[in-house]
Design a protein around this motif. Structure first.
Motif, PDB file in Angstrom:
ATOM      1  N   LYS A  63     -57.285 -31.082 -35.680  1.00 24.39           N
ATOM      2  CA  LYS A  63     -58.193 -32.018 -36.345  1.00 24.39           C
ATOM      3  C   LYS A  63     -57.785 -32.125 -37.808  1.00 24.39           C
ATOM      4  O   LYS A  63     -57.806 -31.134 -38.541  1.00 24.39           O
ATOM      5  N   LYS A  87     -56.578 -35.164 -33.488  1.00 18.07           N
ATOM      6  CA  LYS A  87     -57.318 -36.266 -34.100  1.00 18.07           C
ATOM      7  C   LYS A  87     -57.024 -36.341 -35.591  1.00 18.07           C
ATOM      8  O   LYS A  87     -56.945 -35.317 -36.277  1.00 18.07           O
ATOM      9  N   ILE A  89     -58.756 -38.201 -38.856  1.00 17.25           N
ATOM     10  CA  ILE A  89     -59.811 -39.016 -39.469  1.00 17.25           C
ATOM     11  C   ILE A  89     -59.202 -39.613 -40.727  1.00 17.25           C
ATOM     12  O   ILE A  89     -58.858 -38.889 -41.665  1.00 17.25           O
ATOM     13  N   GLN A 102     -52.305 -49.980 -38.336  1.00 18.41           N
ATOM     14  CA  GLN A 102     -52.830 -50.024 -36.972  1.00 18.41           C
ATOM     15  C   GLN A 102     -51.823 -50.619 -35.992  1.00 18.41           C
ATOM     16  O   GLN A 102     -51.736 -50.191 -34.832  1.00 18.41           O
ATOM     17  N   ASN A 112     -55.051 -43.838 -30.235  1.00 18.68           N
ATOM     18  CA  ASN A 112     -56.203 -43.093 -29.708  1.00 18.68           C
ATOM     19  C   ASN A 112     -56.454 -41.797 -30.464  1.00 18.68           C
ATOM     20  O   ASN A 112     -57.540 -41.224 -30.387  1.00 18.68           O
ATOM     21  N   LYS A 113     -55.463 -41.326 -31.227  1.00 20.91           N
ATOM     22  CA  LYS A 113     -55.621 -40.091 -32.001  1.00 20.91           C
ATOM     23  C   LYS A 113     -56.190 -40.347 -33.397  1.00 20.91           C
ATOM     24  O   LYS A 113     -56.565 -39.386 -34.093  1.00 20.91           O
ATOM     25  N   GLN A 115     -58.787 -42.164 -36.044  1.00 25.10           N
ATOM     26  CA  GLN A 115     -60.076 -42.812 -36.253  1.00 25.10           C
ATOM     27  C   GLN A 115     -60.122 -43.305 -37.703  1.00 25.10           C
ATOM     28  O   GLN A 115     -60.199 -42.507 -38.642  1.00 25.10           O
ATOM     29  N   HIS A 117     -61.638 -45.189 -40.951  1.00 22.80           N
ATOM     30  CA  HIS A 117     -62.897 -45.536 -41.608  1.00 22.80           C
ATOM     31  C   HIS A 117     -62.582 -46.409 -42.818  1.00 22.80           C
ATOM     32  O   HIS A 117     -61.962 -45.931 -43.785  1.00 22.80           O
ATOM     33  N   THR A 124     -67.360 -41.678 -46.714  1.00 25.86           N
ATOM     34  CA  THR A 124     -66.965 -41.144 -45.408  1.00 25.86           C
ATOM     35  C   THR A 124     -67.007 -39.626 -45.406  1.00 25.86           C
ATOM     36  O   THR A 124     -67.519 -39.000 -44.464  1.00 25.86           O
TER      37      THR A 124
END
Length: 220
Positions: A63, A87, A89, A102, A112-113, A115, A117, A124
């Motif tokens: 993460k 993941k 962030i 993107q 998919n890994k 995210q 913001h 955030t």
């Protein structure tokens, strides 16, 4: 800002890349496209990206946090290094820049890994803290507006677990931090930030002379 390591003559830098860089084709394509952008100089150096990937692998990270995405090279290189359930962030305010990111995340099969913001990063980060994600991140990379580096660092220190790593980019600021004649606000803020981290006993510290200077802060 620099897209290659400071202080190396071109022939030595080329040699460094020739015996070290293992850049996936998708990363090369992204780097070359970004180089044509009017502010392409904000992209991290490829040898720095490879170093970040190695750090993530050494940590066994799953993460991670990225503050400042731009066109997505650092988030892509980290996502490629993460396990399938890893993941990222990612925090940024620019839909224009991150639309490029993107596209490459999709092409590389790692969307998919990640995210994303789109909001001021401090909002955030504060939301992550408010929703119970303190001390759940393995790694954080800070490469955004320099005026907020201290605030980003303090939030990251709360979000990263003990034994987790925070990496902060541009801490040598193209050499301006060492020039007493340079007294603009951003340079002074980076100097103050560097001094603060030097005294911060909450972390183990090393400033690495790679690219534009990368500080590594290991949370105790």
């Amino acid at each position: 800002m620099t897209t290659q390591t400071l202080g190396l003559e071109q022939n030595l830098y080329d040699y460094l890349l020739s015996v070290s860089l293992r850049e996936a084709e998708i990363l090369t394509q992204l780097r070359q496209e970004t180089a044509q952008h009017p502010v392409g100089r904000m992209q991290i150096a490829p040898e720095q990206g490879q170093f970040l990937a190695l750090l993530v692998q050494l940590l066994g990270a799953k993460k991670t946090l990225e503050i400042g995405v731009f066109t997505g090279y650092s988030s892509l290189v980290v996502a490629l290094a993460l396990p399938s359930d890893g993941k990222v962030i990612a925090c940024d305010i620019s839909e224009e820049f991150t639309s490029i990111a993107q596209r490459y995340w999709q092409q590389a099969g790692v969307a998919n890994k990640i995210q994303l913001h789109i909001a001021p990063a401090l909002q955030t980060l504060d939301r992550l803290l408010a929703t119970g994600e303190a001390e759940t991140f393995d790694f954080a990379f800070i490469d955004a507006d320099k005026s907020n580096y201290d605030a980003y660092y303090e939030r990251s220190l709360q979000l990263v677990r003990s034994g987790g790593l925070i990496a902060i980019d541009n801490v040598l600021w193209s050499g301006r931090v060492a020039d007493s004649q340079v007294q603009d606000n951003r340079t002074k803020r980076i100097r103050a930030f560097n001094q603060k981290l030097h005294q911060d006993r909450r972390v183990s510290l090393s400033l690495i002379a790679i690219a534009d200077g990368l500080t590594l802060a290991l949370k105790k």
